[in-house]
Design an enzyme around this catalytic site. Structure first.
Site, mmCIF file in Angstrom:
data_model
loop_
_atom_site.group_PDB
_atom_site.id
_atom_site.type_symbol
_atom_site.label_atom_id
_atom_site.label_comp_id
_atom_site.label_asym_id
_atom_site.label_seq_id
_atom_site.Cartn_x
_atom_site.Cartn_y
_atom_site.Cartn_z
ATOM 1 N N HIS A 82 19.790 26.349 -18.959
ATOM 2 C CA HIS A 82 18.547 25.606 -18.831
ATOM 3 C C HIS A 82 18.648 24.148 -19.284
ATOM 4 O O HIS A 82 17.765 23.351 -18.981
ATOM 5 C CB HIS A 82 17.448 26.330 -19.627
ATOM 6 C CG HIS A 82 16.066 25.921 -19.263
ATOM 7 N ND1 HIS A 82 15.582 25.950 -17.970
ATOM 8 C CD2 HIS A 82 15.040 25.454 -20.037
ATOM 9 C CE1 HIS A 82 14.336 25.539 -17.955
ATOM 10 N NE2 HIS A 82 13.986 25.217 -19.183
ATOM 11 N N ASP B 66 21.040 29.679 -15.309
ATOM 12 C CA ASP B 66 19.703 29.503 -15.882
ATOM 13 C C ASP B 66 18.825 30.676 -15.461
ATOM 14 O O ASP B 66 18.443 30.796 -14.298
ATOM 15 C CB ASP B 66 19.090 28.191 -15.403
ATOM 16 C CG ASP B 66 17.773 27.851 -16.091
ATOM 17 O OD1 ASP B 66 17.257 28.709 -16.835
ATOM 18 O OD2 ASP B 66 17.270 26.734 -15.881
ATOM 19 N N SER C 293 12.538 21.061 -16.931
ATOM 20 C CA SER C 293 11.793 22.320 -16.967
ATOM 21 C C SER C 293 10.366 22.067 -16.451
ATOM 22 O O SER C 293 10.197 21.450 -15.401
ATOM 23 C CB SER C 293 11.813 22.894 -18.387
ATOM 24 O OG SER C 293 11.354 24.224 -18.400
#
Length: 285
Positions: free
Chosen positions: A264, A235, A99
């Site tokens: 994610h 995602d 991320s």
């Protein structure tokens, strides 16, 4: 899997480091020493010797003076990581960032090419800025009505949570994104955040400003090691996988794979598929 922890102090921050007890190849993982051991699959932790380092946003402060944006400058974080890698005698190895931490890993590989053998960015979009507009378009176009309803309900709870404990804004925000960030809904993601400390200013600055304005192309120009980007097809929490396409055309040596039926955290949701792709990439020239 058993993880051991130690703390290294840097400029008023108690940076915690987590290590597993596997004798496999080294991996240097940037982010949170408490969060990632909870989501890294056993299949991966059994095969690789993983060192996970806190970035300053997760580190407890050891000084009484108020923190400032300067305390969370990206360059300072990179020097933290280099110091820890040297202090713990972690050899040249792949670096991983998930991320927003993917940007930290990217910048680290660009600044310290002699410390990194390969770069892996997982669920990292091209930026947290203009590219995020497409994340909302992608969500509205492809998400089910059930997922959209769950997200709406999560946003109502989020508003209540930040009133009750505003210092935990980042954690509340991440939990509020469950319907966008997990393939399976509902998903009890708050358990991953139990006991984790956050410095609100650090996340406001890094994720709200630095990663909003980041130009990944400028960093990729400086990265000399192989790069792999892994994205979950479902995602909706970051800019979707296809927003990378214009950038990848300029960097043909950067590889990207998209994992179906994952969001994610593809390494958590599809561990066997993720690990297969990860190993194939590590073994490639």
């Amino acid at each position: 899997m058993i993880w051991t922890f130690q703390t290294i102090e840097r400029e008023g921050f108690a940076l915690q480091v987590a290590k597993n007890k596997t004798e496999g190849p080294h991996l240097f993982w940037i982010g949170s020493s408490l969060y990632y051991p909870r989501v890294i699959p056993k299949q991966m932790a059994d095969q690789y010797q993983i060192t996970i380092v806190d970035q300053r946003g997760f580190a407890k402060r050891t000084k009484s003076e108020p923190d400032t944006k300067d305390d969370y400058g990206l360059e300072k974080l990179l020097v933290d990581f280099a110091f820890i890698q040297t202090e713990l005698k972690i050899p040249i190895c792949p670096v991983i960032g998930h991320s927003g931490h993917g940007y930290m890993a990217l910048a680290y590989a660009a600044k310290f090419p002699d410390r990194v053998s390969k770069l892996c960015m997982v669920s990292t979009g091209p930026s947290h800025g203009s590219h995020m507009l497409e994340a909302e378009n992608y969500f509205q176009k492809h998400a089910s009505d059930l997922r959209k309803a769950a997200h709406t309900a999560n946003q109502i709870r989020f508003q209540k949570n930040i009133v009750e404990s505003p210092a935990d804004f980042f954690i509340h925000f991440c939990v509020s994104q469950e319907a966008k960030g997990f393939y399976e809904i509902p998903f009890p993601s708050r358990k991953f955040w139990e006991g984790i400390h956050t410095n609100k200013l650090g996340f406001d600055y890094l994720f709200g400003e630095v990663f909003r304005d980041i130009d990944v192309s400028e960093y990729l120009k400086k990265v000399s090691v192989p790069v792999w980007i892994s994205m979950g097809k479902e995602d909706y929490q970051v800019a979707p996988y296809y927003t990378w396409e214009p950038i990848l055309k300029k960097f043909p040596n950067v590889k990207m794979t998209v994992i179906d039926k994952s969001s994610h955290l593809p390494f958590l949701e599809k561990p066997d598929e993720f690990l297969k792709q990860f190993k194939n990439w590590l073994d490639s020239k």
